[in-house]
Design a protein around this motif. Structure first.
Motif, mmCIF file in Angstrom:
data_model
loop_
_atom_site.group_PDB
_atom_site.id
_atom_site.type_symbol
_atom_site.label_atom_id
_atom_site.label_comp_id
_atom_site.label_asym_id
_atom_site.label_seq_id
_atom_site.Cartn_x
_atom_site.Cartn_y
_atom_site.Cartn_z
ATOM 1 N N THR A 198 41.468 54.684 68.057
ATOM 2 C CA THR A 198 42.038 56.015 67.818
ATOM 3 C C THR A 198 41.637 56.990 68.913
ATOM 4 N N VAL A 254 44.136 59.172 71.275
ATOM 5 C CA VAL A 254 43.986 60.631 71.276
ATOM 6 C C VAL A 254 43.766 61.138 72.700
ATOM 7 N N ALA A 286 45.948 69.872 69.906
ATOM 8 C CA ALA A 286 44.905 69.511 68.948
ATOM 9 C C ALA A 286 45.446 69.500 67.521
ATOM 10 N N ARG A 287 46.275 70.475 67.196
ATOM 11 C CA ARG A 287 46.873 70.522 65.854
ATOM 12 C C ARG A 287 47.846 69.372 65.647
ATOM 13 N N CYS A 288 48.539 68.987 66.710
ATOM 14 C CA CYS A 288 49.465 67.856 66.620
ATOM 15 C C CYS A 288 48.704 66.569 66.309
ATOM 16 N N ILE A 289 47.593 66.359 66.981
ATOM 17 C CA ILE A 289 46.762 65.179 66.733
ATOM 18 C C ILE A 289 46.326 65.151 65.271
ATOM 19 N N GLU A 290 45.823 66.269 64.800
ATOM 20 C CA GLU A 290 45.351 66.357 63.413
ATOM 21 C C GLU A 290 46.497 66.090 62.428
ATOM 22 N N THR A 291 47.673 66.626 62.737
ATOM 23 C CA THR A 291 48.818 66.477 61.849
ATOM 24 C C THR A 291 49.284 65.035 61.772
ATOM 25 N N LEU A 298 47.613 62.219 62.526
ATOM 26 C CA LEU A 298 46.608 61.348 61.919
ATOM 27 C C LEU A 298 46.504 61.568 60.413
ATOM 28 N N GLY A 299 46.968 62.720 59.931
ATOM 29 C CA GLY A 299 47.014 62.983 58.487
ATOM 30 C C GLY A 299 48.439 63.145 58.002
#
Length: 458
Positions: free
Chosen positions: A413, A417, A434-439, A441-442
């Motif tokens: 991962t 990333v 950063a928000r795209c990565i978080e979105t 992955l969740g």
């Protein structure tokens, strides 16, 4: 016996996210994040600007173009997003067949999910389903499409994209099956660009995504497609693979559906070039780093290459040693290794007109040779064997047994990333990346895919 198109459509109609194993779910999230990054990096290219200009002639629309402030109608947005995903050759590949599944599948699914306000769960299921269908179909005749002059991403990508779209539109199996049949008449992707480095190949993922939308729209309005589209005597496989006596692996398309997942054999790329080149550039980079080599210290480089890879990345030598365009260079083993050893990197800023003209790279290209690796016979394992002879007489050797990114040597991962972050840099703000990565992955927690796409515009 039930026809392949009907079996695939019936299975897809009943598939739920809960039925997707955790490994497949997590792998698909990484595939989505990886290809979104490729789209962002690809949006900076000259080809992206040209396609965008062509699309603008057909009017505005409401669908997001990743990496662009512009919008386009749904089908044209699929063309643009698929092209930007594929143009840098940074997109993933299925190991046994060489098809790049996620680029056409995601390009079709993104805009449809945005238009229908589908959830992250819906998008995740659609991409997993589309990738599985594209890879399974390609497994019926692995290696035979390249051999006959057809690019697997274009010819199989449309079927995966149809499956993803049918899932997002919640179409019944009958409509899905007809759309697969219709897609067989739209599936096309010639490998002629390998000869002169022209830009048509980079459009293949986008064209597949665009045509999939049309196939499903026609089926939705009652236009019928042949159920025997794949295995019929005039079907897709007999028409494309005209090799008398060839034993098609029909069972690969439908055996153990929902139990065995081909999508787990999709490999992410470390470098923006042809997937068969990846383990060789990795081996060369390892030798350079380990021995602190400068390009001018290298007298000769020899690569031991699997026989089926030779006509794609090594020969004709006159073409590969003197690529016409930056894209042409991405499929030259000689240029790729030379550029890496001279510049010390291969990333989204590599493969330019300047590097093609660099005399240091040109001189090193001429000192890079290949031979057939008699031990590299397993298409499910991509290896790279490199020997460097130095001007002071040293012989340095390194073999990458399994390409990084493949199931036997996977990227984690954190690797995906890091790659996404590098590809997004300079295209969207760091905070949005950063928000795209978080979105992604969740993704199961995302209520509306439109919120994800909002992060992908400058």
């Amino acid at each position: 016996m039930t026809m392949i198109s009907h079996r695939l459509a019936a299975w897809a109609a009943g598939l739920t996210l809960e039925a997707l194993p955790e490994a497949a779910r997590q792998a698909t999230k990484l595939r989505i994040l990886d290809i979104l990054g490729a789209m962002l990096a690809g949006s900076e290219t000259t080809l992206a600007a040209r396609v965008l200009a062509a699309v603008a002639e057909n009017g505005e629309g409401g669908t997001t173009l990743v990496g662009s402030a512009a919008r386009a109608p749904l089908g044209l947005a699929a063309l643009v997003n698929g092209t930007t995903a594929h143009v840098l050759e940074y997109d993933d590949s299925h190991v046994e067949t060489g098809v790049h599944p996620t680029s056409p599948v995601l390009a079709a699914a993104l805009g449809q999910a945005e238009a229908l306000h589908r959830s992250g769960r819906d998008l995740l299921l659609a991409v997993a389903l589309g990738n599985e269908v594209a890879c399974r179909l390609a497994c019926v005749a692995p290696g035979m499409f390249h051999r006959h002059g057809f690019h697997p991403t274009g010819v199989f990508g449309i079927f995966g994209a149809v499956a993803a779209l049918a899932s997002l539109q919640r179409q019944p199996a009958a409509v899905h099956g007809s759309a697969l049949g219709l897609a067989g008449s739209m599936s096309a992707a010639l490998m002629a660009a390998w000869e002169d480095g022209s830009e048509s190949k980079s459009l293949h993922a986008g064209l597949a995504a665009q045509d999939a939308l049309q196939a499903l729209a026609l089926a939705r309005h009652g236009v019928s497609g042949p159920g025997v589209v794949f295995e019929g005597r005039f079907g897709f496989f007999p028409a494309h693979v005209q090799a008398p006596g060839y034993a098609f692996r029909w069972e690969a398309a439908t055996a153990a559906l929902g139990e065995r997942w081909e999508l787990l054999s999709i490999a992410a790329k470390v470098y923006p070039n042809g997937h068969y080149i990846q383990p060789f550039t990795d081996a060369a980079e390892t030798l350079q780093r380990r021995h602190h080599l400068r390009a001018e210290e290298i007298a000769a480089v020899e690569c031991a290459v699997a026989d089926y890879m030779v006509p794609l990345v090594c020969e004709p030598v006159a073409e590969k040693a003197h690529p016409n365009t930056p894209w042409h260079a991405r499929f030259s083993l000689q240029h790729s290794i030379a550029e890496l050893l001279v510049t010390g990197r291969l990333d989204k800023r590599s493969y330019t007109e300047a590097t093609l003209a660099d005399p240091r790279i040109a001189a090193l290209r001429a000192r890079i040779n290949h031979r057939v690796d008699e031990y590299a016979t397993d298409r499910r394992r991509w290896s790279g064997d490199v020997t460097i002879r130095t001007t002071d007489g040293r012989v340095l050797h390194h073999r990458v047994v399994d390409m990084r990114g493949t199931p036997a040597n996977p990227l984690g991962t954190e690797d995906i990333v890091a790659k996404f972050t590098a590809n997004a840099a300079g295209v969207i703000p760091d905070a949005a990346a950063a928000r795209c990565i978080e979105t992604v992955l969740g993704l199961e927690r995302l209520a509306d895919t439109a919120a994800l796409l909002a992060l992908l515009r400058p």
